[in-house]
Design a protein around this motif. Structure first.
Motif, PDB file in Angstrom:
ATOM      1  N   VAL A   1       1.569  -4.330  10.365  1.00  0.00           N
ATOM      2  CA  VAL A   1       0.277  -4.750  10.912  1.00  0.00           C
ATOM      3  C   VAL A   1      -0.809  -3.747  10.545  1.00  0.00           C
ATOM      4  O   VAL A   1      -1.922  -4.112  10.167  1.00  0.00           O
ATOM      5  CB  VAL A   1       0.366  -4.920  12.447  1.00  0.00           C
ATOM      6  N   PHE A   2      -0.476  -2.452  10.649  1.00  0.00           N
ATOM      7  CA  PHE A   2      -1.469  -1.404  10.381  1.00  0.00           C
ATOM      8  C   PHE A   2      -1.303  -0.770   9.009  1.00  0.00           C
ATOM      9  O   PHE A   2      -2.113   0.057   8.612  1.00  0.00           O
ATOM     10  CB  PHE A   2      -1.392  -0.326  11.475  1.00  0.00           C
ATOM     11  N   ARG A   3      -0.253  -1.158   8.303  1.00  0.00           N
ATOM     12  CA  ARG A   3      -0.065  -0.654   6.932  1.00  0.00           C
ATOM     13  C   ARG A   3       0.306  -1.827   6.027  1.00  0.00           C
ATOM     14  O   ARG A   3       1.469  -2.013   5.671  1.00  0.00           O
ATOM     15  CB  ARG A   3       1.024   0.417   6.900  1.00  0.00           C
ATOM     16  N   PRO A   4      -0.672  -2.651   5.662  1.00  0.00           N
ATOM     17  CA  PRO A   4      -0.390  -3.822   4.819  1.00  0.00           C
ATOM     18  C   PRO A   4       0.230  -3.467   3.478  1.00  0.00           C
ATOM     19  O   PRO A   4       0.855  -4.324   2.844  1.00  0.00           O
ATOM     20  CB  PRO A   4      -1.771  -4.463   4.636  1.00  0.00           C
ATOM     21  N   SER A   5       0.088  -2.206   3.051  1.00  0.00           N
ATOM     22  CA  SER A   5       0.673  -1.795   1.783  1.00  0.00           C
ATOM     23  C   SER A   5       2.202  -1.864   1.806  1.00  0.00           C
ATOM     24  O   SER A   5       2.839  -1.844   0.751  1.00  0.00           O
ATOM     25  CB  SER A   5       0.241  -0.364   1.432  1.00  0.00           C
ATOM     26  N   LEU A   6       2.787  -1.967   3.016  1.00  0.00           N
ATOM     27  CA  LEU A   6       4.241  -2.055   3.132  1.00  0.00           C
ATOM     28  C   LEU A   6       4.754  -3.466   2.880  1.00  0.00           C
ATOM     29  O   LEU A   6       5.956  -3.660   2.714  1.00  0.00           O
ATOM     30  CB  LEU A   6       4.688  -1.602   4.524  1.00  0.00           C
ATOM     31  N   ILE A   7       3.860  -4.454   2.874  1.00  0.00           N
ATOM     32  CA  ILE A   7       4.284  -5.839   2.656  1.00  0.00           C
ATOM     33  C   ILE A   7       4.842  -5.979   1.236  1.00  0.00           C
ATOM     34  O   ILE A   7       4.224  -5.546   0.257  1.00  0.00           O
ATOM     35  CB  ILE A   7       3.103  -6.808   2.865  1.00  0.00           C
ATOM     36  N   GLY A   8       6.024  -6.553   1.139  1.00  0.00           N
ATOM     37  CA  GLY A   8       6.668  -6.737  -0.157  1.00  0.00           C
ATOM     38  C   GLY A   8       7.545  -5.578  -0.582  1.00  0.00           C
ATOM     39  O   GLY A   8       8.272  -5.688  -1.571  1.00  0.00           O
TER      40      GLY A   8
END
Length: 453
Positions: free
Chosen positions: A17-24
């Protein structure tokens, strides 16, 4: 009709939620003291990382597959869970919060097609909280739980189930042939209430799929297995046997314990840990409006450190009167700790268990033969025995405890505590190892996320 709303890979989703860079990216969340994986993203699961797998076995993936490992951030997860439950609960007349990432919604009396409603639940939770979810719908809680599993599997593993069942699955709306096909494609071990041992027994008896289980005679299941499995079979057949609990029943015992981030050798540090654990247990007692009649304290070394001397001990401290007073319980806990503590050992874990619980409405009305200045014969030191013996016979500190709980709820856990717990901000030897914890974005002002333009 019930719906089960479940957050996908909840701890990982909270971090994203607070670190979208973790998506994927492959992400895991580690347990207390960064010991093992307790949550995994789909990408981490694809690497073969198992639930509960020790961190040292996963560490190589950091270099080879850019795995991100994070320490558990329970303050963040708990707050986002409350928000998710509030949003989901607004759609139905009744809600049962089943776990930190799951809640049952009772749609009894709600007209219309439930699938669009549940898709709106998903969309709103995702938009307002940021947590992706899947929803399972069924005429019983067991079928709703099974439908949720199917919805998740259809989304994560295309081809395992029809694509139409992804994200939201309504077993109660299927025609018989379609339902039988789905149940035949689902292993019996995926049913809520079928544990590993019972599952193995069922498979050995030739009952390998949910459809096989549904076709059994419920009374035969009861005679051969148990009444619990009989209820499960009846639920799968569409007969409700498990009611919705608006509020969970009071617990019969409460335990607060933790493995330490590093070995503890000093008695004062153990006393600090026991004070905090007892204080948390006392607060939980008051939350469920209960009192404890006795307290168990235990300490132990680590069996994994073969080079260390091994020691384990526990003691039960009965209270003259059941109480939920933090000071009284801590006094008993520290007195018990002094009786079992031995120098020369490297302690790895301590804990407190509150037992003999009863409602705070029950009043113990025996004659008070001893006053505060005339303690019972006991191994507890006299200056502490006075406090332990006082109980509700001494000063009534109900309002003080309520004020203490309100302060901690408003300003954060540890804002007000007993002095023997030590200072919340200082690094205590028994504190959890959280070398990879992200900020507590929603519960601590100093760690709030800042948006810069």
């Amino acid at each position: 009709m019930y719906a089960l709303v479940d957050g996908n890979n909840f701890y990982v989703s909270c971090e994203r939620v607070f670190r979208p860079s973790l998506i994927g990216r492959p992400v895991i969340v580690l347990s207390n003291n960064d010991g093992c994986a307790v949550a995994r993203s789909d990408e981490a699961k694809a690497l073969g990382i198992k639930m509960g797998q020790p961190w040292f076995q996963c560490k190589a993936f950091e270099e080879s597959h850019s795995l991100v490992a994070l320490s558990a951030n329970f303050a963040l997860y708990g707050d986002l869970s409350d928000r998710m439950m509030a949003v989901a609960g607004s759609f139905a007349p009744r809600q049962e919060v089943y776990s930190i990432d799951e809640s049952f919604l009772d749609f009894t009396g709600v007209p219309g097609d439930l699938v669009p409603i549940c898709r709106e639940v998903r969309a709103r939770v995702l938009q307002w909280v940021g947590i992706p979810t899947c929803v399972g719908i069924g005429p019983t809680k067991t079928l709703a739980k099974l439908a949720n599993h199917i919805a998740k599997s259809a989304e994560r593993k295309p081809g395992s189930y029809p694509v139409a069942l992804a994200q939201v699955c309504h077993l109660g709306a299927m025609v018989k042939a379609e339902l039988d096909a789905v149940l035949a494609a689902t292993a019996v071990g995926e049913v809520w209430g079928v544990g590993r041992r019972i599952g193995a027994q069922l498979v050995e008896a030739g009952i390998k799929t949910v459809l096989d289980l549904v076709r059994l005679d419920a009374m035969t299941v009861r005679r051969r297995f148990s009444v619990v499995l009989e209820k499960t079979v009846r639920e799968l057949q569409g007969t409700p046997c498990i009611s919705l609990d608006d509020a969970p029943p009071p617990k019969q015992q409460l335990m607060v314990s933790r493995s330490f981030g590093q070995a503890v050798t000093k008695g004062v540090d153990l006393a600090s840990a026991v004070t905090e654990f007892t204080s948390r247990g006392a607060q939980k007692l008051r939350q469920q409006q209960s009192t404890a009649g006795a307290l168990v304290v235990f300490i132990r070394t680590s069996s994994f450190r073969a080079q260390d001397l091994q020691y384990s001990a526990s003691i039960t401290m009965p209270l003259r009167r059941p109480t939920s007073d933090t000071a009284l319980l801590v006094a008993a806990g520290l007195a018990g700790l002094r009786l079992i503590y031995r120098k020369g050992y490297r302690y790895a874990k301590a804990g407190v268990m509150l037992v003999d619980l009863q409602s705070q409405e029950v009043c113990q009305g025996e004659l008070d033969w001893f006053d505060e200045n005339d303690p019972l014969p006991s191994p507890i030191p006299a200056h502490e025995q006075t406090l332990v013996n006082a109980g509700q016979g001494g000063r009534d500190r109900t309002r003080l405890m309520a004020a203490m709980d309100e302060v901690n709820q408003r300003f954060g856990r540890g804002a007000m505590q007993l002095a023997s717990a030590g200072l919340e901000g200082e690094r205590r030897p028994w504190s959890m190892k959280q070398e990879r914890r992200t900020p507590r974005y929603t519960t601590h002002w100093e760690e709030m996320a800042v948006a810069r333009c």
